[in-house]
Design a protein around this motif. Structure first.
Motif, PDB file in Angstrom:
ATOM      1  N   GLU A   1      37.700  62.158 -16.883  1.00  0.00           N
ATOM      2  CA  GLU A   1      37.971  61.046 -15.964  1.00  0.00           C
ATOM      3  C   GLU A   1      36.705  60.231 -15.704  1.00  0.00           C
ATOM      4  OE1 GLU A   1      39.715  63.125 -12.681  1.00  0.00           O
ATOM      5  OE2 GLU A   1      41.773  62.678 -13.353  1.00  0.00           O
ATOM      6  N   ALA A   2      35.564  60.918 -15.664  1.00  0.00           N
ATOM      7  CA  ALA A   2      34.285  60.200 -15.492  1.00  0.00           C
ATOM      8  C   ALA A   2      33.999  59.310 -16.709  1.00  0.00           C
ATOM      9  CB  ALA A   2      33.151  61.202 -15.280  1.00  0.00           C
ATOM     10  N   ILE A   3      34.293  59.826 -17.903  1.00  0.00           N
ATOM     11  CA  ILE A   3      34.108  59.028 -19.126  1.00  0.00           C
ATOM     12  C   ILE A   3      35.008  57.803 -19.101  1.00  0.00           C
ATOM     13  CG2 ILE A   3      34.472  59.018 -21.630  1.00  0.00           C
ATOM     14  CD1 ILE A   3      33.562  61.964 -21.615  1.00  0.00           C
ATOM     15  N   ILE A   4      36.267  57.987 -18.645  1.00  0.00           N
ATOM     16  CA  ILE A   4      37.203  56.850 -18.557  1.00  0.00           C
ATOM     17  C   ILE A   4      36.639  55.769 -17.631  1.00  0.00           C
ATOM     18  CG2 ILE A   4      39.477  56.136 -17.732  1.00  0.00           C
ATOM     19  CD1 ILE A   4      40.502  58.900 -18.674  1.00  0.00           C
ATOM     20  N   GLU A   5      36.076  56.170 -16.495  1.00  0.00           N
ATOM     21  CA  GLU A   5      35.504  55.199 -15.559  1.00  0.00           C
ATOM     22  C   GLU A   5      34.320  54.467 -16.180  1.00  0.00           C
ATOM     23  OE1 GLU A   5      36.719  54.241 -12.631  1.00  0.00           O
ATOM     24  OE2 GLU A   5      38.412  55.548 -13.147  1.00  0.00           O
ATOM     25  N   ARG A   6      33.510  55.198 -16.923  1.00  0.00           N
ATOM     26  CA  ARG A   6      32.369  54.567 -17.591  1.00  0.00           C
ATOM     27  C   ARG A   6      32.842  53.572 -18.661  1.00  0.00           C
ATOM     28  NH1 ARG A   6      29.110  59.715 -19.353  1.00  0.00           N
ATOM     29  NH2 ARG A   6      27.754  58.181 -20.413  1.00  0.00           N
ATOM     30  N   ILE A   7      33.956  53.914 -19.326  1.00  0.00           N
ATOM     31  CA  ILE A   7      34.526  52.971 -20.308  1.00  0.00           C
ATOM     32  C   ILE A   7      34.998  51.705 -19.596  1.00  0.00           C
ATOM     33  CG2 ILE A   7      36.410  52.578 -21.940  1.00  0.00           C
ATOM     34  CD1 ILE A   7      36.202  55.536 -22.694  1.00  0.00           C
TER      35      ILE A   7
ATOM     36  N   GLU B   1      48.596  64.439 -20.711  1.00  0.00           N
ATOM     37  CA  GLU B   1      49.224  63.184 -21.145  1.00  0.00           C
ATOM     38  C   GLU B   1      48.738  62.006 -20.309  1.00  0.00           C
ATOM     39  OE1 GLU B   1      50.970  62.600 -23.768  1.00  0.00           O
ATOM     40  OE2 GLU B   1      50.851  64.716 -24.360  1.00  0.00           O
ATOM     41  N   ARG B   2      48.593  62.240 -18.996  1.00  0.00           N
ATOM     42  CA  ARG B   2      48.132  61.151 -18.121  1.00  0.00           C
ATOM     43  C   ARG B   2      46.703  60.728 -18.460  1.00  0.00           C
ATOM     44  NH1 ARG B   2      44.738  60.841 -14.087  1.00  0.00           N
ATOM     45  NH2 ARG B   2      44.488  63.109 -13.966  1.00  0.00           N
ATOM     46  N   VAL B   3      45.796  61.701 -18.566  1.00  0.00           N
ATOM     47  CA  VAL B   3      44.400  61.368 -18.812  1.00  0.00           C
ATOM     48  C   VAL B   3      44.206  60.825 -20.228  1.00  0.00           C
ATOM     49  CG1 VAL B   3      43.605  63.638 -19.653  1.00  0.00           C
ATOM     50  CG2 VAL B   3      42.037  62.167 -18.356  1.00  0.00           C
ATOM     51  N   LYS B   4      44.972  61.367 -21.169  1.00  0.00           N
ATOM     52  CA  LYS B   4      44.891  60.864 -22.543  1.00  0.00           C
ATOM     53  C   LYS B   4      45.355  59.407 -22.614  1.00  0.00           C
ATOM     54  CE  LYS B   4      47.814  62.333 -25.637  1.00  0.00           C
ATOM     55  NZ  LYS B   4      48.525  63.185 -26.641  1.00  0.00           N
ATOM     56  N   GLU B   5      46.452  59.103 -21.907  1.00  0.00           N
ATOM     57  CA  GLU B   5      46.968  57.725 -21.884  1.00  0.00           C
ATOM     58  C   GLU B   5      45.945  56.777 -21.262  1.00  0.00           C
ATOM     59  OE1 GLU B   5      49.273  54.388 -22.287  1.00  0.00           O
ATOM     60  OE2 GLU B   5      49.537  56.369 -23.200  1.00  0.00           O
ATOM     61  N   ALA B   6      45.309  57.209 -20.149  1.00  0.00           N
ATOM     62  CA  ALA B   6      44.302  56.374 -19.488  1.00  0.00           C
ATOM     63  C   ALA B   6      43.106  56.140 -20.406  1.00  0.00           C
ATOM     64  CB  ALA B   6      43.863  57.037 -18.185  1.00  0.00           C
ATOM     65  N   TYR B   7      42.713  57.219 -21.104  1.00  0.00           N
ATOM     66  CA  TYR B   7      41.570  57.111 -22.023  1.00  0.00           C
ATOM     67  C   TYR B   7      41.850  56.115 -23.140  1.00  0.00           C
ATOM     68  CZ  TYR B   7      38.461  58.409 -25.884  1.00  0.00           C
ATOM     69  OH  TYR B   7      37.586  58.380 -26.937  1.00  0.00           O
ATOM     70  N   TRP B   8      42.959  56.322 -23.849  1.00  0.00           N
ATOM     71  CA  TRP B   8      43.236  55.478 -25.009  1.00  0.00           C
ATOM     72  C   TRP B   8      43.551  54.031 -24.623  1.00  0.00           C
ATOM     73  CZ3 TRP B   8      41.404  56.501 -29.374  1.00  0.00           C
ATOM     74  CH2 TRP B   8      41.272  57.818 -29.841  1.00  0.00           C
ATOM     75  N   SER B   9      44.156  53.831 -23.483  1.00  0.00           N
ATOM     76  CA  SER B   9      44.441  52.445 -23.065  1.00  0.00           C
ATOM     77  C   SER B   9      43.147  51.681 -22.801  1.00  0.00           C
ATOM     78  CB  SER B   9      45.335  52.431 -21.826  1.00  0.00           C
ATOM     79  OG  SER B   9      44.677  53.038 -20.718  1.00  0.00           O
TER      80      SER B   9
END
Length: 567
Positions: free
Chosen positions: A179-185, A220-228
C-alpha cells in the motif's frame, strides 16, 4: 552558442557516471551542433558572395576545423562507451535471466518435492535472498519470469503448513509495504519530468515484486489498486512519447514542405539581378524558418536535411555562376551610359533652351532604356549623369527666372490696360466702339511677354474685359459674325500662346469645311433620285438651295482662314 560551448557541454554530459541517462541529451546536442555547422557554412557562403559582389577575393574556408574534429572525437568516444555499456548490460541481463530461471526451477522443485517444512522454508529463504541479489533481466522476459516466480511463491506459502503460523504477521507487513508503494506511485503524478517518472516507476515496480504476498482477502483489492495506478502512470509516460513522436512527425512534414518550396525556388528561372535578389531573400527566409522547426525522427530528419542543404547549395552555385556572367553585361551597359554622360556634358552649357531641353530629355529616355549597370557602377554613373543634367536645367531655370523679372514691367502694363478696358465706356456708334476695342487689342498685343506663371491669368482677364464690351454691341447676322471673329482674332493675338491657338482655330475651320463638303456630296447624290419621282422639281430646287447655301458657308469659312495670321 560557439563551438567551444558545444564541446564544453558535451564534455560535461559524457563525463557523467551514468552514460545511458544522458543519451538523449547527447544526441540532441549533436543534432544542434550539426545545425550550427550548417548555419556557419551558410553565413560563410553569404559572406563569400557579398565579397564577390564587392569585387573582393572571398575568404577561403579553413582546411582544418580543430574544434569540429574535437567535438566529433568526443562524440565518437561517447558512442563507443555507450555501446560497450549496452553490450555489457545486455550480456549481464542475459546471465541474470539464466540465474532467475535456475532459481525458479529450484523453487519449483521445493514446492513440488520437498516434504520437510523446515528444509523447505530454509530453501525458500535461500532462493529468496539469491533472487534479490540477481540484477535486471531483459524487459520482454520480465513479466513471464516474475509471474512464474510469484505464482510459485504463492503456491509455496499455500502448501507449507508453516505458512499458517507466519502468514498473518508477514502478510500484514507485506500489505502495508504494498500500500505504501501504491501511494508512492500516486505521488509520481506531481513530478513534471517524464524521465524521472519513468525511472522511479521502474524502481517501485521492482520493490513491489520483492515484497511478499498479502492476505488472500485483501489481495484482489490491493492488486487492482496497484495495477490501475501503474497503468495510469505508464499511460501518461506513453502519451508523452506519443505526443513527442507526433510532434517530430509534424516537424518532419513541415521540413518536407520547406524542401519542396526550396526545390520550386531552385527550379524557377532567374533572368535578372532583381529575380535573383527576390529568390535569395525567399530562400534565406526558408532557411530561417527551418531553424525554428524542432527535430524530426533522427533517420528521416537527417535525410530531408541533406536534401534541403543540397538544394540550397545548388541555388547559391547557380547564383554565383549567373553573377559571373552578368558582370560582362553590366560593363557593357556601363560603357553605354558613359557615352550618354559624355553627350550631356557636351550639351550642358548650351543656351538653345528649347532644342537642348528636348535633346537631353531624349538622352534621359535612352538612359532608362539602357538598363541597370550593376551595384558596382550604377550609383556612380547616375550621380555623374544627374549632375550634368542638373547643370543645364539649373542654368535654364535661372535664365527664365531672370526673364520673368524682366517681364514684370510688361505684367504691370497689361494689368493697367485691363483696368482701362474694364472701365472704358463704349462710344455711341458701333464703328467707333469697334475701332476703340480693336485699338485695345493692338495695344495689348504690342506689350511684351509677362512672367510664365501669370500669362494665363492675365490673358483670361483681358479676354473677359473685351468680351464684356463686345457683348454690349447690338450686332446681328453676318455683321455680328464678322465683327466677333475679328475680335476673336485680335484677342488671340494678345495671348502668349497665340501661335498654338491660331493653329487650333485653323484646324477647326478646316474640319467645318470638310463636313460641309460631305453634306454637299450627299445632296448631289440625292439629285439623281428626283428625276422619276412625283414632285421632283420642288424637291430638286430645295436640294439645290441647300447646296448653294453650303457653298456660301464654305466661302465664308475660307474668308475666315485668310483673316488668321500666318506663322
Amino acid at each position: 552558442m560557439e563551438k567551444q560551448a558545444f564541446i564544453d557541454q558535451l564534455k560535461a554530459l559524457t563525463t557523467q557516471e551514468n552514460v545511458l541517462a544522458v543519451s538523449r541529451d547527447v544526441n540532441e546536442l549533436q543534432s544542434k551542433f550539426e545545425d550550427f555547422l550548417l548555419e556557419e557554412g551558410r553565413l560563410r557562403q553569404v559572406a563569400q558572395l557579398e565579397a564577390q559582389e564587392r569585387g573582393e577575393t572571398p575568404e577561403e574556408e579553413p582546411a582544418v576545423d580543430v574544434l569540429k574534429d574535437e567535438f566529433y572525437a568526443l562524440y565518437s568516444d561517447y558512442k563507443e562507451r555507450k555501446k560497450a555499456i549496452i553490450d555489457e548490460k545486455n550480456a549481464t541481463q542475459s546471465e541474470n535471466l539464466k540465474k532467475k530461471r535456475a532459481l525458479i526451477a529450484k523453487l519449483r522443485a521445493v514446492v513440488e518435492e520437498e516434504e520437510n517444512i523446515g528444509q523447505a522454508f530454509g530453501a525458500y529463504k535461500e532462493i529468496q535472498e539469491a533472487w534479490k541479489q540477481v540484477g535486471e533481466i531483459p524487459r520482454d522476459k520480465r513479466p513471464d519470469i516474475q509471474g512464474e516466480y510469484s505464482r510459485l511463491l504463492e503456491e509455496f506459502f499455500y502448501n507449507m503448513k508453516i505458512y499458517r503460523e507466519i502468514k498473518e504477521y508477514d502478510f500484514k507487513k507485506n500489505l502495508e509495504a504494498k500500500e505504501a508503494i501504491i501511494e508512492r506511485i500516486k505521488d509520481l503524478s506531481a513530478i513534471e519530468s517524464i524521465k524521472e517518472v519513468e525511472t522511479s516507476l521502474k524502481a517501485l515496480q521492482n520493490e513491489w515484486e520483492d515484497v511478499g504476498p498479502a492476505p488472500q482477502e485483501e489481495w484482489e483489492r490491493v492488486k487492482e489498486a496497484y495495477w490501475s495506478n501503474v497503468k495510469a502512470t505508464w499511460d501518461r509516460i506513453q502519451a508523452f512519447y506519443d505526443d513527442r513522436k507526433q510532434k517530430m512527425h509534424e516537424n518532419l512534414e513541415q521540413k518536407k514542405a520547406l524542401l519542396e518550396e526550396a526545390r520550386t525556388l531552385v527550379a524557377q528561372k532567374n533572368e535578372s539581378v532583381k529575380d535573383w535578389d527576390v529568390s535569395t531573400k525567399a530562400l534565406l527566409a526558408l532557411q530561417e524558418k527551418w531553424k525554428t522547426i524542432g527535430f524530426g525522427p533522427k533517420k528521416e530528419n537527417e535525410e530531408v536535411w541533406k536534401l534541403f542543404r543540397t538544394e540550397c547549395d545548388t541555388f547559391f552555385e547557380a547564383k554565383s555562376n549567373f553573377f559571373e556572367g552578368i558582370r560582362a553585361v553590366y560593363d557593357k551597359i556601363a560603357d553605354r551610359k558613359k557615352g550618354l554622360i559624355a553627350k550631356v556634358e557636351a550639351l550642358k552649357t548650351s543656351t538653345d533652351w528649347k532644342e537642348t531641353t528636348q535633346q537631353i530629355i531624349n538622352i534621359q529616355k535612352e538612359w532608362k532604356k539602357a538598363g541597370n549597370a550593376g551595384q558596382r557602377n550604377e550609383q556612380t554613373l547616375w550621380k555623374e549623369f544627374r549632375a550634368a543634367c542638373d547643370y543645364f536645367f539649373d542654368a535654364k531655370q535661372k535664365h527664365f527666372d531672370e526673364l520673368d523679372k524682366l517681364n514684370s514691367t510688361n505684367l504691370t502694363a497689361k494689368e493697367e490696360l485691363i483696368k482701362e478696358i474694364e472701365s472704358f465706356q463704349l462710344p455711341a456708334t458701333k464703328k467707333e466702339a469697334i475701332d476703340a476695342l480693336k485699338a485695345f487689342s493692338q495695344k495689348f498685343a504690342q506689350i511684351g511677354k509677362v512672367p510664365f506663371k501669370d500669362k494665363d491669368r492675365v490673358y483670361k482677364a483681358y479676354k473677359s474685359a473685351l468680351d464684356a464690351h463686345y457683348a454690349q454691341l447690338k450686332l446681328e447676322g453676318q455683321e455680328r459674325d464678322k465683327v466677333m471673329f475679328e475680335a476673336k482674332i485680335d484677342t488671340i493675338s494678345g495671348s502668349a500662346d497665340a501661335k498654338k491657338m491660331f493653329g487650333k482655330e485653323r484646324q477647326e475651320i478646316r474640319n467645318q469645311i470638310n463636313e460641309i463638303k460631305q453634306e454637299i456630296i450627299q445632296y448631289e447624290n440625292n439629285l439623281g433620285f428626283f428625276a422619276n419621282s412625283k414632285g421632283a422639281n420642288a424637291l430638286k430646287q430645295e436640294v439645290e438651295r441647300k447646296i448653294e447655301s453650303s457653298n456660301e458657308k464654305i466661302a465664308a469659312l475660307k474668308q475666315r482662314l485668310k483673316m488668321i495670321p500666318q506663322d
